[in-house]
Motif scaffolding. Structure first.
Motif, PDB file in Angstrom:
ATOM      1  N   THR A 102      -6.441   7.282   4.787  1.00  0.00           N
ATOM      2  CA  THR A 102      -6.580   6.096   5.642  1.00  0.00           C
ATOM      3  C   THR A 102      -5.707   4.942   5.168  1.00  0.00           C
ATOM      4  O   THR A 102      -5.709   3.875   5.778  1.00  0.00           O
ATOM      5  CB  THR A 102      -8.046   5.612   5.678  1.00  0.00           C
ATOM      6  N   GLN A 103      -4.967   5.159   4.078  1.00  0.00           N
ATOM      7  CA  GLN A 103      -4.072   4.106   3.587  1.00  0.00           C
ATOM      8  C   GLN A 103      -2.751   4.727   3.121  1.00  0.00           C
ATOM      9  O   GLN A 103      -2.728   5.604   2.269  1.00  0.00           O
ATOM     10  CB  GLN A 103      -4.719   3.327   2.448  1.00  0.00           C
ATOM     11  N   TYR A 104      -1.659   4.256   3.716  1.00  0.00           N
ATOM     12  CA  TYR A 104      -0.307   4.718   3.380  1.00  0.00           C
ATOM     13  C   TYR A 104       0.438   3.540   2.765  1.00  0.00           C
ATOM     14  O   TYR A 104       0.605   2.500   3.415  1.00  0.00           O
ATOM     15  CB  TYR A 104       0.431   5.207   4.630  1.00  0.00           C
ATOM     16  N   THR A 105       0.882   3.717   1.527  1.00  0.00           N
ATOM     17  CA  THR A 105       1.618   2.659   0.838  1.00  0.00           C
ATOM     18  C   THR A 105       3.081   3.048   0.743  1.00  0.00           C
ATOM     19  O   THR A 105       3.439   4.044   0.099  1.00  0.00           O
ATOM     20  CB  THR A 105       1.049   2.416  -0.567  1.00  0.00           C
ATOM     21  N   VAL A 106       3.936   2.274   1.395  1.00  0.00           N
ATOM     22  CA  VAL A 106       5.374   2.550   1.453  1.00  0.00           C
ATOM     23  C   VAL A 106       6.084   1.656   0.442  1.00  0.00           C
ATOM     24  O   VAL A 106       5.962   0.426   0.489  1.00  0.00           O
ATOM     25  CB  VAL A 106       5.923   2.281   2.868  1.00  0.00           C
TER      26      VAL A 106
END
Length: 554
Positions: A102-106
């Protein structure tokens, strides 16, 4: 002839089976520019084609055919999929996903820059996203942001930027917080609304810069930048030396001529004016023994949309009758050997990540097919026996040769099998798109090429809340199946739900008539090499083409 069929078919399987990011936890425009080639006196540049400039160059705005032609050489995503199904980071150096997805860190590359030397920052990505969530932006891709927390509420006016799950507190870090797990989220990064736009220079949605009128503001973070533009004639693109993978780009100049007529494009290739083109079946016999001919499957569907909000097509029996009255094999034959009949909305050869089979082969149960007797029964039940009393209706389509052939074949079958005379109205492509988008049609031609390697790219548009829902389809059963599919992490169960959803859309609701799937047919000067395929579309990526010898030729 050089064939990319076998390579592309195995590629599609690899792409869809690739699943998610390594070490971590899915387009009308659609969608793409035609490409060109020639015998070529233009030895110092690749000269290809583009469609008429419909839409704008704003990733947050009206990103139609012109944007996709621009994207082909100028845009840079967070990451893109390689031919083997793995990911190639472009503007990002890495992407982390939390355990519940539920969390994508780019993490953006420190050396990512615009063509004017400015840093590419997280604020540039948010600039696009926030503007695309303004319903006045005219973006067909706004709904592709809905997996992000607060995005749908912001678009609908029930929320604002403070509730948007896009954290850009660090110039080189973007944190996407999703409202629930999304099985295809990373594939969305190649879409317009996930591309950066300069947060200081490119803030006016569909503004002067986005129409090529302010070249200083039209900066690029991709392989090329737009160096010269003559409206309705051509665009010249020059290599962007600030591009993060500049050493990968071997061709200095690409020129795209504005051309819509296929035969004129073929003639220009033969004369040497173009050296790389997208052709059609008429060149197959002449070039069958030539290395200039390249073929590959396409993930493109042609279909007919009904305006389901107005009579007579507000009656599902009428819609089903029009669908059952179409012999798709005959239509395909009328359009040429590079087209095949389809009963499916999703491209029939898209590979399933659940089974590895083609989408059509995996389907359990048949969609509406050719059944003229049943079509007449349904039309009579709707109050129009043998077409008597049926109101005048018009089919609108782009004034291109293929669409003319398809329109005339459909017109003849509706006349023969239903007793209904449908008026044909050919329009300039940008006019047809604008009228379809505004709902100004009774029957309209629609074409969609996959934006990413998942059937969701075809099926998402006809959810009742989707920004690309041109015919205002509103089917609660369909919406529920699509929602369930988004929440399902098991590929087999998810694809079963997607097949069920398509079946409802095509049979029970009958929003339109699937007609054709297409193939890619290219003529390419033999001095051009390095044919890398975009897995989502099975199309050649123009930006990586090389003038001269290349060890990576396919």
């Amino acid at each position: 002839m050089r064939k990319l069929w076998k390579k592309a078919a195995s590629l599609a399987t690899a792409v869809l089976l690739a699943g998610s990011l390594a070490g971590c936890g899915s387009t009308g425009g659609g969608s793409s520019s035609s490409s060109g080639g020639g015998k070529s006196s233009s030895s110092d540049m690749i000269v290809t084609t583009m469609y008429t400039e419909s839409g704008s160059l704003d990733s947050a705005g009206e990103s139609a055919l012109w944007w996709w032609s621009y994207d082909d050489v100028c845009m840079a995503p967070i990451m893109e999929m390689k031919e083997d199904g793995s990911w190639d980071y472009i503007l990002a150096e890495s992407v982390d996903v939390n355990d519940d997805m539920t969390q994508y860190t780019v993490h953006l590359r420190s050396d990512a820059k615009w063509s004017n030397g400015d840093d590419v920052t997280s604020a540039d990505f948010k600039n696009t996203i926030v503007r695309a969530l303004d319903p006045n932006c005219k973006s067909g891709y706004s709904s592709m942001l809905y997996p992000i927390e607060g995005a749908e509420e912001m678009y609908n006016g029930t929320g604002d930027e403070s509730g948007l799950g896009v954290d850009v507190s660090d110039d080189k870090t973007i944190v996407f917080t999703l409202k629930e797990p999304c099985a295809y989220f990373e594939q969305l990064f190649v879409l317009p609304v996930y591309m950066p736009t300069h947060h200081e220079l490119q803030t006016e949605t569909n503004g002067d810069w986005a129409m090529g009128n302010d070249m200083d503001a039209l900066v690029s973070c991709g392989p090329y930048y737009l160096a010269e533009y003559v409206p309705n004639q051509y665009c010249v693109y020059k290599k962007n030396e600030n591009y993060v993978q500049a050493d990968r780009i071997k061709t200095d100049t690409i020129k795209k001529m504005v051309m819509d007529d296929t035969q004129s494009i073929i003639n220009a290739y033969k004369s040497g004016e173009l050296n790389f083109i997208s052709a059609d079946y008429t060149v197959m016999d002449e070039y069958k023994d030539s290395d200039e001919l390249i073929t590959s499957p396409a993930m493109t569907s042609y279909y007919v949309l009904f305006n389901v909000s107005e009579a007579p097509f507000d009656d599902v029996r009428v819609r089903q009758a029009f669908s059952m009255a179409v012999n798709r094999d005959e239509v395909a034959s009328a359009c040429g050997s590079s087209y095949e009949a389809t009963d499916f909305f999703v491209a029939k050869h898209m590979k399933s990540s659940a089974s590895g089979k083609d989408w059509a082969d995996e389907a359990d149960g048949d969609p509406i097919g050719f059944d003229p007797d049943k079509a007449k029964e349904l039309l009579a039940e709707a109050g129009y026996p043998d077409g008597e009393g049926f109101p005048a209706v018009t089919y609108k389509y782009p004034s291109l040769q293929l669409d003319s052939d398809m329109a005339q074949a459909l017109q003849a079958q509706w006349k023969t099998n239903l007793g209904i005379e449908v008026e044909l109205q050919a329009e300039e492509q940008q006019v047809q798109v604008a009228e379809r988008r505004s709902g100004d049609f009774q029957i309209a031609r629609m074409r969609w090429t996959a934006d990413f390697t998942d059937p969701f790219t075809f099926l998402s548009m006809y959810r009742s809340n989707d920004s690309y829902n041109d015919n205002k389809t509103n089917c609660p059963e369909y919406d529920e199946l699509m929602t369930e599919s988004n929440q399902e992490s098991d590929p087999t169960a998810r694809f079963d739900l997607l097949h069920q959803a398509e079946n409802v859309l095509l049979n029970d609701y009958c929003f339109g008539v699937p007609v054709l799937n297409s193939s890619n047919i290219y003529l390419v000067n033999t001095n051009i090499t390095n044919f890398e395929i975009d897995p989502s579309r099975n199309m050649i990526r123009t930006k990586y083409l090389v003038l001269g010898d290349s060890s990576s030729e396919s």
